[in-house]
Design an enzyme around this catalytic site. Structure first.
Site, PDB file in Angstrom:
ATOM      1  N   CYS A 125       0.833  -1.219   0.000  1.00  0.00           N
ATOM      2  CA  CYS A 125       0.000   0.000   0.000  1.00  0.00           C
ATOM      3  C   CYS A 125       0.861   1.259   0.000  1.00  0.00           C
ATOM      4  CB  CYS A 125      -0.918  -0.016   1.221  1.00  0.00           C
ATOM      5  SG  CYS A 125      -2.049   1.376   1.261  1.00  0.00           S
ATOM      6  N   CYS A 183       0.560   4.593   6.963  1.00  0.00           N
ATOM      7  CA  CYS A 183      -0.080   4.441   8.280  1.00  0.00           C
ATOM      8  C   CYS A 183       0.881   3.690   9.217  1.00  0.00           C
ATOM      9  CB  CYS A 183      -1.389   3.678   8.149  1.00  0.00           C
ATOM     10  SG  CYS A 183      -2.439   4.329   6.829  1.00  0.00           S
ATOM     11  N   CYS A 217     -16.841  -8.780   5.367  1.00  0.00           N
ATOM     12  CA  CYS A 217     -16.103  -7.539   5.144  1.00  0.00           C
ATOM     13  C   CYS A 217     -14.887  -7.818   4.268  1.00  0.00           C
ATOM     14  CB  CYS A 217     -15.595  -6.976   6.464  1.00  0.00           C
ATOM     15  SG  CYS A 217     -16.909  -6.658   7.628  1.00  0.00           S
ATOM     16  N   CYS A 253     -19.316   2.663   8.535  1.00  0.00           N
ATOM     17  CA  CYS A 253     -18.573   1.963   9.584  1.00  0.00           C
ATOM     18  C   CYS A 253     -17.298   2.769   9.785  1.00  0.00           C
ATOM     19  CB  CYS A 253     -18.277   0.538   9.124  1.00  0.00           C
ATOM     20  SG  CYS A 253     -17.199  -0.362  10.253  1.00  0.00           S
TER      21      CYS A 253
END
Ligand code: SAM
Ligand code: DTB
Ligand code: SF4
Length: 333
Positions: free
Chosen positions: A67, A71, A111, A202
């Site tokens: 990615c 983060c 999910c 969410c």
């Protein structure tokens, strides 16, 4: 009037004026004596939910690793030497086959998560096919794919996606300490697009990244003060991943963690509160107190996206000891 009685139901008419919570009133609730706080949270919980039912979701990483975002907590960031092997987007048939297996283990929501800053338009066809295929099994669908454009949110909503997960992770103030490749406002913008497209929201965060109690309160305040509170609020406990910036972050005090769950319940009375990542590091007693404080959703299955989760034998045993049972599918709102 007590704070929880002034709050408007998440699915009610958003045009009704809604009092905003202030930091000071919310902080005062957080610092109530522990028993008073838990009694208050449990009272709110009982008014809105079956106190012994917990909703079960299952996660699948449909695109792992590599990615572009940085983060500080994430095993999947290309910026962190975590040793994770990146993979391409799965094909929709394989995703639906995995969802079929998940249904057999009692999950009511599926999910699907992708390690993306945002989806590419060329991936939208496959994503739409996944939503349609998983829904056709009678499961609720949730995706978490990073930031969405208005058009992408529209396509996912049209395909029938029930929930979109997009966490704010922490307070606006602490956010730049954890992520530098996007800003807090970007997250809020995607949440607005998800809401405007008609999907359920969410959104939650992570505890244990070195944030203060005030940061946690502020994060919950941001969520509770959205024009409509998120229907689902994941509270993750940091899973420290070797190679990430937060590999050695100081663990959060379990009592503080439980207080935060209780505060979330008081502020968002009708939202599902999900005790998400990090249950493997929690004692059964800590999880029991989180359920008492108002947590009423978990991920089942021994892997989350890349990290460990308690195995089902353990969770079954815990549920039996606590007299907790799986919630059936929620009525569609
Ligand atoms: N890439 C998408 C995004 O960030 O929006 C979706 C996937 S991302 C892994 C979903 C969420 O998992 C993050 O927002 C974060 O809250 C949580 N998460 C990721 N790594 C974690 C960790 N090590 N411990 C706890 N929560 C974590
Ligand atoms: C959320 O808040 N927690 C889930 C879900 N949303 C996608 C993800 C937890 C990920 C934990 C770390 C991992 O498995 O890599
Ligand atoms: Fe990428 Fe999501 Fe991990 Fe951030 S949390 S690095 S956006 S996969």
């Amino acid at each position: 009037m007590p704070v929880e009685q002034t709050f408007v139901h998440a699915t009610s008419d958003v045009s009704i004026a809604r009092p905003r919570f202030t930091f000071d009133e919310v902080q005062a609730i957080y610092y109530l004596p522990f028993n008073d706080l838990l009694f208050r949270a449990q009272s709110v919980h009982r008014k809105n939910f079956d106190p012994n039912a917990v909703q079960l979701s299952r996660l699948l990483s449909i695109k792992t690793g590599g990615c572009a975002e940085d983060c500080g907590y994430c095993s999947q960031s290309a910026h962190a030497p975590t040793g994770l092997i990146a993979s391409k987007l799965m094909d929709s048939e394989s995703v639906v086959a995995e969802a079929r297996k998940a249904k057999q283990t009692g999950a009511t929501r599926y999910c699907m998560g992708a390690a993306w800053r945002s989806p590419k338009d060329r991936d939208m066809g496959a994503l739409v096919a996944m939503v349609e295929g998983v829904k056709a099994l009678g499961l609720e669908t949730c995706m978490t794919l990073g930031m969405l454009s208005e058009q992408q949110a529209g396509r996912l909503a049209e395909a029938g996606l029930d929930y979109y997960n997009h966490n704010i992770d922490t307070s606006e103030h602490f956010y730049p300490e954890i992520i530098t490749t996007r800003i807090f406002e970007d997250r809020l913008e995607t949440l607005e697009r998800v809401r405007a497209a008609g999907m359920k929201v969410c959104a939650g965060g992570i505890l244990g990244m070195g944030e203060t109690v005030a940061d946690r309160i502020s994060m919950l305040l941001t969520l509770a003060n959205l024009p409509v509170a998120p229907e689902s609020v994941p509270i993750n406990h940091l899973i420290p991943v070797p190679g990430t910036k937060l590999a050695s972050a100081k663990s959060v005090d379990p009592i503080d963690f439980i207080r935060t769950v209780a505060l979330a319940r008081v502020l968002m009375p009708t939202s599902h509160l999900r005790l998400s990542a990090g249950r493997t590091q929690m004692s059964d007693e800590m999880q029991a107190l989180c359920f008492f404080a108002g947590a009423n959703s978990i991920f089942i299955g021994d892997t989350l996206l890349t990290a460990d989760n308690p195995d089902e034998t353990h969770d079954d045993g815990l549920f039996r000891r606590l007299g907790i049972y799986p919630a059936t599918v929620e009525p569609r709102g």
